[in-house]
Design an enzyme around this catalytic site. Structure first.
Site, mmCIF file in Angstrom:
data_model
loop_
_atom_site.group_PDB
_atom_site.id
_atom_site.type_symbol
_atom_site.label_atom_id
_atom_site.label_comp_id
_atom_site.label_asym_id
_atom_site.label_seq_id
_atom_site.Cartn_x
_atom_site.Cartn_y
_atom_site.Cartn_z
ATOM 1 N N GLU A 139 0.836 -1.202 0.000
ATOM 2 C CA GLU A 139 0.000 0.000 0.000
ATOM 3 C C GLU A 139 0.872 1.252 0.000
ATOM 4 O O GLU A 139 0.656 2.169 0.797
ATOM 5 C CB GLU A 139 -0.940 0.022 1.217
ATOM 6 N N GLU A 195 -6.651 -7.448 -0.558
ATOM 7 C CA GLU A 195 -7.061 -7.539 0.853
ATOM 8 C C GLU A 195 -8.559 -7.298 0.913
ATOM 9 O O GLU A 195 -9.009 -6.145 0.834
ATOM 10 C CB GLU A 195 -6.331 -6.502 1.711
HETATM 11 C C1 GLA Z 1 -3.978 -2.379 5.183
HETATM 12 C C2 GLA Z 1 -2.637 -3.063 5.251
HETATM 13 C C3 GLA Z 1 -2.689 -4.369 6.019
HETATM 14 C C4 GLA Z 1 -3.491 -4.215 7.298
HETATM 15 C C5 GLA Z 1 -4.883 -3.723 6.941
HETATM 16 C C6 GLA Z 1 -5.785 -3.546 8.151
HETATM 17 O O1 GLA Z 1 -4.703 -2.809 4.135
HETATM 18 O O2 GLA Z 1 -2.116 -3.307 3.972
HETATM 19 O O3 GLA Z 1 -1.388 -4.756 6.320
HETATM 20 O O4 GLA Z 1 -2.857 -3.297 8.112
HETATM 21 O O5 GLA Z 1 -4.790 -2.481 6.342
HETATM 22 O O6 GLA Z 1 -5.896 -4.690 8.896
#
Ligand code: GLA
Length: 584
Positions: free
Chosen positions: A154, A230
């Site tokens: 991210e 995700e």
């Molecule tokens: C983001 C991050 C993950 C995690 C999620 C929340 O998407 O990429 O590593 O921290 O948020 O659980």
């Protein structure tokens, strides 16, 4: 040998169109002896792939000293996944977020991170020299099961250094990665324009409204296969907040929308697990993340389809039904054995922390100002600072400036106050306390997790702004490191009167080891070890009340339970084995 490739609008596995049905299971959040059973249950949900991050700080606790054993044996985890019939997606960061201490970055890094800073890149390159060849050996192109590898994590939520991302991409390729690389970001123009890398597949992270999110991704990447890297089917908890859950039917409908758009998915999390030891991360409130510090709980259950003990939940069966519409389902998982039956563990032994500093503490150092954890060369746990307050002088306010994260003050052997960092949900927190001199001052400082998301990485721990008596710095400190990463055998025979935190010891007799839930209801704040294994922190502010005790930690017969209680008071000095989890 399997071939896994990205084709316009889809994936090909050995030349056939393939949809990735993945679930996140972090090896570092599950006892290694339970990896195989967790992965089997994940497979039985209908998944064909497992995804894991790699936390750099777990593997390289001090510069140049690497650990790939036990909980850190990522290669063994990948082998267990292959045995369970699962492909693997690996996300080696180097930054991983993941509610993990410092987002996985080692706290010994100095200077700017997650950009092209030369010192940072040199450390990353050394780490990748060690890590990437190990991962590359498990790729499908070499007979293993790794089908995809992520670049950063991210990144668009953090920075805009495209050359840094290109450096990571090239570094992975140069060290042998030949399966598809990808990035993952929130599906918006801000995130995608900061996070994507030329020639690298872009994926999106979200929890709902798949069609809208994929439309945004498509607008930026018309030809990439749709992939929700995700799918947030639950969420994590902070100490002092309410326990978060997500309705199974709502989550299953969101999953159906993803799969209905023809996309691939990685369910975050399929199985959350536990932040054992001192590895839980933290968040910071506010747009600029300066609004308050909120550490993550020990449990990372995540309200995932498999609970913290790996048992299928209602959400598991709902997801399995949705997945079954798109893929053949393997047989359902075997029924999980019952947890350990409720019982009481009397804590019959006790010894004061300050009476065993020679056993649990390191070498005392001296310095004019209060040192940070990093200055002492310790990255987690506790520090004890001692100084002599001059006098005679009247009672004046004593306070701790820029505290990370919590400190208990003892004056002439009497506990006088608990100081807490801004935002910490502490029931005992004080701003200042009036102290007269001369006096012996002791300050026991606890570091909680380092922030894992936002601009505040690499925050230092401890007392960063000094200890002030009225406006005057208190100088002349002696500091004892108390890391408690591993708990040595305690000399219980020294137990006696005194002050400060107390270790309590008891034994748990079991005929047959089973998963268990230790209830810390009635206790204040501290840490629990069973047979020397650090189960993590507990805290009266909740929402988490029980700590998960994995079966492989127990042995038939007598098991040692040790609790460090920071606020020994008048509780009944026993721990209950609860019938199930109580996460709030
Ligand atoms: C983001 C991050 C993950 C995690 C999620 C929340 O998407 O990429 O590593 O921290 O948020 O659980």
């Amino acid at each position: 040998m399997t071939e896994f490739t990205v084709a316009p609008h889809g994936f090909l596995r050995d030349g056939r169109p393939h949809r990735v049905l993945s679930g996140a299971v972090h090896y570092f959040r599950t006892h290694p002896d339970q990896w195989a059973e967790r992965l089997a249950v994940a497979r039985a949900m209908g998944l064909n792939t497992v995804e894991t991050y790699v936390p750099w700080n777990l593997h390289e606790p001090t510069p140049g000293r690497h650990d790939f054993d036990g909980l850190a044996d990522v290669e063994r985890f990948l082998e267990r996944a292959a045995e369970a019939g699962l492909d693997a997606i690996v996300r080696p960061g180097p930054y991983i977020c993941a509610e993990w201490e410092n987002g996985g970055l080692p706290s010994w890094l100095e200077g700017p991170v997650r950009c092209g800073d030369s010192g940072y890149l040199a450390a990353v390159d050394h780490w990748f020299d060690v890590l990437v060849p190990r991962l590359a050996a498990h790729q499908v192109t070499r007979g293993g099961n790794v089908v995809m590898v992520q670049v950063e994590n991210e990144y668009g939520s953090y920075g805009s250094d495209a050359a840094y991302l290109a450096h990571l991409r090239d570094g992975m390729v140069a060290r042998g990665v030949d399966v598809p690389l990808f990035t993952s970001d929130g599906a918006s123009a801000l995130f995608l324009t900061g996070g994507v890398v030329p020639d690298v597949l872009a994926t999106a992270n979200f929890g709902s409204r798949a069609e809208e999110q994929f439309a945004e991704l498509r607008a930026h990447r018309p030809h990439d296969p749709l992939f929700c890297m995700e799918f947030w089917c639950g969420w994590f908890d902070h100490w002092g907040d309410r326990h978060t859950t997500r309705d199974p039917a709502d989550a299953a409908a969101a999953l159906a929308e993803i799969l209905g758009s023809g996309a691939s998915v990685n369910i975050y999390m399929a199985h959350g697990g536990t932040n054992f030891g001192f590895w839980a991360g933290a968040n910071a409130d506010g747009d600029l993340h300066d609004g308050g510090y909120r550490p993550t709980t020990t449990s990372y259950d995540y309200d995932a389809p498999m609970d913290e003990a790996g048992r299928p939940t209602e959400k598991y069966w709902a997801f399995r039904e949705v997945i079954g519409r798109y893929a053949p389902l393997p047989p359902p998982p075997a029924t999980a054995p019952d947890p350990l039956a409720p019982r009481t563990v009397p804590m019959t032994k006790s010894v004061r922390l300050f009476d065993v500093l020679d056993v649990v503490g390191g070498t005392e150092t001296s310095s004019p100002q209060v040192p940070s954890f990093e200055e002492v060369g310790q990255h987690q746990g506790f520090l004890l600072h001692r100084a002599a307050l001059p006098g005679p002088r009247p009672a004046l306010p004593l306070r701790v400036a820029d505290l990370r994260d919590r400190a208990q003050l003892y004056v002439d052997g009497v506990e006088r106050a608990t100081f807490a960092r801004k935002g910490l949900a502490d029931r005992r927190g004080a701003e200042a306390v009036d102290v007269a001199g001369p006096a012996d001052v002791e300050l026991l400082v606890e570091a909680m997790g380092r922030i894992n998301y936002g601009p505040l990485f690499g925050e230092r721990k401890g007392v960063l702004g000094g200890v002030l008596h009225e406006r005057q710095f208190l100088h002349g400190w002696r500091t004892t490191p108390i890391p408690l990463t591993h708990l040595p055998d305690l000399p219980w025979e020294r137990g006696g009167a005194g002050y400060g935190p107390v270790f309590f010891g008891g034994t748990l007799d079991v005929e047959e080891p089973r998963d268990a839930y230790l209830s810390l209801a009635g206790w204040g704040k501290g840490v629990v070890w069973v047979n020397g294994f650090n189960l993590g922190r507990f805290w009266e502010v909740g929402p988490q009340v029980t700590l998960y005790l994995p079966r492989p930690v127990l042995r038939p017969g007598v098991n040692d339970v040790v609790v460090l209680e920071l606020h020994p008071g008048d509780n009944d000095r026993s721990i209950a084995v609860a019938p199930g989890p109580h996460l709030g």
